[in-house]
Design an enzyme around this catalytic site. Sequence first.
Site, PDB file in Angstrom:
ATOM      1  N   LYS A  66     -13.862  -7.641  -7.065  1.00  0.00           N
ATOM      2  CA  LYS A  66     -14.190  -7.749  -5.643  1.00  0.00           C
ATOM      3  C   LYS A  66     -15.692  -7.947  -5.519  1.00  0.00           C
ATOM      4  O   LYS A  66     -16.475  -7.189  -6.109  1.00  0.00           O
ATOM      5  CB  LYS A  66     -13.776  -6.488  -4.881  1.00  0.00           C
ATOM      6  CG  LYS A  66     -12.274  -6.252  -4.807  1.00  0.00           C
ATOM      7  CD  LYS A  66     -11.968  -4.965  -4.048  1.00  0.00           C
ATOM      8  CE  LYS A  66     -10.478  -4.715  -3.943  1.00  0.00           C
ATOM      9  NZ  LYS A  66     -10.179  -3.417  -3.282  1.00  0.00           N
ATOM     10  N   GLU A  73      -1.624  -1.369  -9.094  1.00  0.00           N
ATOM     11  CA  GLU A  73      -3.078  -1.285  -9.025  1.00  0.00           C
ATOM     12  C   GLU A  73      -3.529   0.167  -8.837  1.00  0.00           C
ATOM     13  O   GLU A  73      -3.050   0.863  -7.944  1.00  0.00           O
ATOM     14  CB  GLU A  73      -3.554  -2.149  -7.855  1.00  0.00           C
ATOM     15  CG  GLU A  73      -5.043  -2.357  -7.775  1.00  0.00           C
ATOM     16  CD  GLU A  73      -5.405  -3.276  -6.624  1.00  0.00           C
ATOM     17  OE1 GLU A  73      -6.601  -3.296  -6.263  1.00  0.00           O
ATOM     18  OE2 GLU A  73      -4.522  -3.961  -6.068  1.00  0.00           O
ATOM     19  N   LYS A 130       0.853  -1.185   0.000  1.00  0.00           N
ATOM     20  CA  LYS A 130       0.000   0.000   0.000  1.00  0.00           C
ATOM     21  C   LYS A 130       0.899   1.248   0.000  1.00  0.00           C
ATOM     22  O   LYS A 130       1.752   1.403   0.874  1.00  0.00           O
ATOM     23  CB  LYS A 130      -0.905   0.013   1.221  1.00  0.00           C
ATOM     24  CG  LYS A 130      -2.000  -1.038   1.199  1.00  0.00           C
ATOM     25  CD  LYS A 130      -3.087  -0.701   0.192  1.00  0.00           C
ATOM     26  CE  LYS A 130      -4.274  -1.641   0.318  1.00  0.00           C
ATOM     27  NZ  LYS A 130      -5.359  -1.282  -0.637  1.00  0.00           N
TER      28      LYS A 130
END
Length: 321
Positions: free
Chosen positions: A247, A202, A151
């Site tokens: 997702k 991403e 992240k």
Amino acid sequence: MRRMHFEAVELPLARPFAIARGIRTAVTVVRVTLEEQGFIGLGECTPTPHYNESAESVTAQLSALQAQVEAGLSREALQSLLPAGSARNALDCALWRLEAALSKQSLWQLLDLSAPPSVITAETLSLDSVENMANAAADAVSRGAILLKIKLDREAILEKVAAIRQAAPKATLIIDANEAWSGIDLGSLFDALTHYNIAMIEQPLPAGNDGDLQRFPHVIPVCADESCHQRGDIAGLRNRYEMINIKLDKCGGLTEALAMVTEAQQQELRVMVGCMLGSSLAMEAALPVTLTAEHVDLDGPIWLAADSSPFLSYHNGQIWL
């Protein structure tokens, strides 16, 4: 007669979880229970404020459909009654599991699929200082992690990646910028990141403002997350992305997720399957999608102070089935 029950449940995290948009110490999920003929079907979703969802909004959507659900609403009919999102996900997955239970099959059998012995899943490195992220990477690989998801925001990008690569020289690394890289020279940044053997990046730019991805060659594949919610989004992504992240909470359940896999294949886009923070109940529902996924990120339960049934087994960087 079918009965439906739903409730919001707060799940404390074992440690803070930080991304570019903020820090969480707990996650609120909504769980749906369907009972019919003595059989049970369960579903779990994680309402996401970034998508204007809350536990209250999700339970309101479910309440509005309760009479129809208890009268025998089908999965097929559900798809047009609720929009893509968390509420439909929880109900869709509960209906899948109820159908499997009523037919005395597993979900895999109902789908005519063979479950693999295990699935490699990413372990997420929460946004933190260079030193702390490197230490987290070293700890993850010491426990057998194979795939690390980093992240990042706009700060110390290369320094963090370099430190993580040094701490985890053999791990596959993927990066999640959570839409934080606007205004950065992405071509130069991607070139610099190739030194660290990054497998995928991403959502570097905000959804709806990702046109700059067309302006330079992608030396590292780019995956659409916030830019891709359901199958209708996929065809328009080919000129900006190489991969999509499916997702269940975004697309509205396993039914739509499986349709997205088919559409992605037709559009020649690769597939990743991801998750929101949540328990094994939510992750297990997404496992059938992993059969066609290049990367799997279903590590939500390892962030929880306590997991919930069906208690998936996480060990050596894999989910064991």
